[in-house]
Design a protein around this motif. Structure first.
Motif, mmCIF file in Angstrom:
data_model
loop_
_atom_site.group_PDB
_atom_site.id
_atom_site.type_symbol
_atom_site.label_atom_id
_atom_site.label_comp_id
_atom_site.label_asym_id
_atom_site.label_seq_id
_atom_site.Cartn_x
_atom_site.Cartn_y
_atom_site.Cartn_z
ATOM 1 N N HIS A 2 0.823 -1.209 0.000
ATOM 2 C CA HIS A 2 0.000 0.000 0.000
ATOM 3 C C HIS A 2 0.863 1.268 0.000
ATOM 4 O O HIS A 2 0.520 2.254 -0.654
ATOM 5 N N ALA A 3 1.973 1.223 0.702
ATOM 6 C CA ALA A 3 2.882 2.372 0.689
ATOM 7 C C ALA A 3 3.444 2.575 -0.719
ATOM 8 O O ALA A 3 3.544 3.713 -1.190
ATOM 9 N N ALA A 4 3.772 1.491 -1.388
ATOM 10 C CA ALA A 4 4.306 1.586 -2.750
ATOM 11 C C ALA A 4 3.257 2.143 -3.711
ATOM 12 O O ALA A 4 3.597 2.924 -4.620
ATOM 13 N N ILE A 5 2.010 1.775 -3.525
ATOM 14 C CA ILE A 5 0.939 2.318 -4.373
ATOM 15 C C ILE A 5 0.855 3.829 -4.194
ATOM 16 O O ILE A 5 0.786 4.584 -5.170
ATOM 17 N N GLN A 6 0.899 4.284 -2.947
ATOM 18 C CA GLN A 6 0.808 5.724 -2.693
ATOM 19 C C GLN A 6 2.018 6.465 -3.257
ATOM 20 O O GLN A 6 1.882 7.551 -3.821
ATOM 21 N N LYS A 95 3.916 4.018 5.029
ATOM 22 C CA LYS A 95 2.540 4.098 4.518
ATOM 23 C C LYS A 95 1.873 5.411 4.889
ATOM 24 O O LYS A 95 1.240 6.070 4.056
ATOM 25 N N ALA A 96 1.985 5.810 6.144
ATOM 26 C CA ALA A 96 1.335 7.045 6.589
ATOM 27 C C ALA A 96 1.895 8.245 5.836
ATOM 28 O O ALA A 96 1.140 9.094 5.337
ATOM 29 N N TYR A 97 3.202 8.310 5.731
ATOM 30 C CA TYR A 97 3.823 9.454 5.063
ATOM 31 C C TYR A 97 3.519 9.442 3.562
ATOM 32 O O TYR A 97 3.198 10.473 2.977
ATOM 33 N N ALA A 98 3.607 8.289 2.936
ATOM 34 C CA ALA A 98 3.344 8.196 1.500
ATOM 35 C C ALA A 98 1.914 8.615 1.175
ATOM 36 O O ALA A 98 1.679 9.301 0.173
ATOM 37 N N ARG A 132 -6.615 9.811 -2.517
ATOM 38 C CA ARG A 132 -7.558 9.987 -1.405
ATOM 39 C C ARG A 132 -8.361 8.716 -1.156
ATOM 40 O O ARG A 132 -8.566 8.311 -0.020
ATOM 41 N N THR A 133 -8.821 8.082 -2.231
ATOM 42 C CA THR A 133 -9.599 6.849 -2.077
ATOM 43 C C THR A 133 -8.751 5.762 -1.439
ATOM 44 O O THR A 133 -9.194 5.071 -0.521
ATOM 45 N N HIS A 134 -7.535 5.614 -1.905
ATOM 46 C CA HIS A 134 -6.663 4.569 -1.361
ATOM 47 C C HIS A 134 -6.322 4.838 0.106
ATOM 48 O O HIS A 134 -6.249 3.913 0.910
ATOM 49 N N ALA A 135 -6.133 6.100 0.466
ATOM 50 C CA ALA A 135 -5.781 6.439 1.843
ATOM 51 C C ALA A 135 -6.966 6.339 2.794
ATOM 52 O O ALA A 135 -6.788 6.166 4.000
ATOM 53 N N SER A 136 -8.172 6.439 2.278
ATOM 54 C CA SER A 136 -9.364 6.486 3.130
ATOM 55 C C SER A 136 -9.573 5.233 3.968
ATOM 56 O O SER A 136 -10.065 5.310 5.087
#
Length: 163
Positions: A2-6, A95-98, A132-136
């Motif tokens: 997920h971090a890599a996606i962001q 992940k949080a930062y990305a 935004r959708t991915h982070a939600s």
């Protein structure tokens, strides 16, 4: 993952912003009138903002690499709870930062590019929507909470596969 996606979303947004600023955007009228910029790419504020966003992206990339190295060091089966916690915390930080950086870059590309960048034919809003959708579904606040609690109070993060 997920971090890599962001990080990927952030990188794509910055690449598209660069292209738009270089080929389509106009400098802010005050910069043009003052003779500071004859193109958006020469606008001093655009240069500053782009540099700041590129640096944030680089930091997100570095955190992602660091998390990967930590996971490689720990291995697929951590030797103990402390090793598992180190891996979880490294991934949580990345992940949080990305996620924050992806949303920031995807939003700020419009500040760099001007109102014309919002035209649907360019589809630049997809970057913000994707970030935004991915982070939600994965709140950064909880990740930062667990990072802080681990570093400040030696509290092991939860072991539920979502950190």
């Amino acid at each position: 993952m997920h971090a890599a996606i962001q990080v990927g979303i952030a990188g794509g947004a910055l690449r598209d912003a660069r292209e738009f600023v270089r080929t389509r955007a106009r400098p802010f009228f005050e910069a043009a009138r003052a003779g500071w910029a004859d193109s958006a790419a020469a606008d001093p504020h655009s240069i500053l903002r782009f540099g700041r966003l590129a640096t944030r992206l680089r930091a997100a990339e570095a955190l992602l690499v660091s998390a990967g190295e930590t996971l490689t060091e720990i291995g697929r089966v951590p030797v103990d709870a402390e090793a598992a916690a180190r891996g979880s915390i490294a991934v949580a930080q990345a992940k949080a930062y990305a996620g924050e950086v992806a949303v920031e870059i995807a939003s700020d590309l419009f500040s760099l590019s001007g109102a014309s960048a919002a035209d649907e034919r360019y589809d630049l809003s997809r970057h913000w929507r994707n970030a935004r959708t991915h982070a939600s579904h994965d709140p950064a606040d909880w990740k930062y909470h667990h990072v802080g609690n681990y570093l400040l109070n030696d509290a092991l993060p939860p072991n539920h596969g979502q950190l």
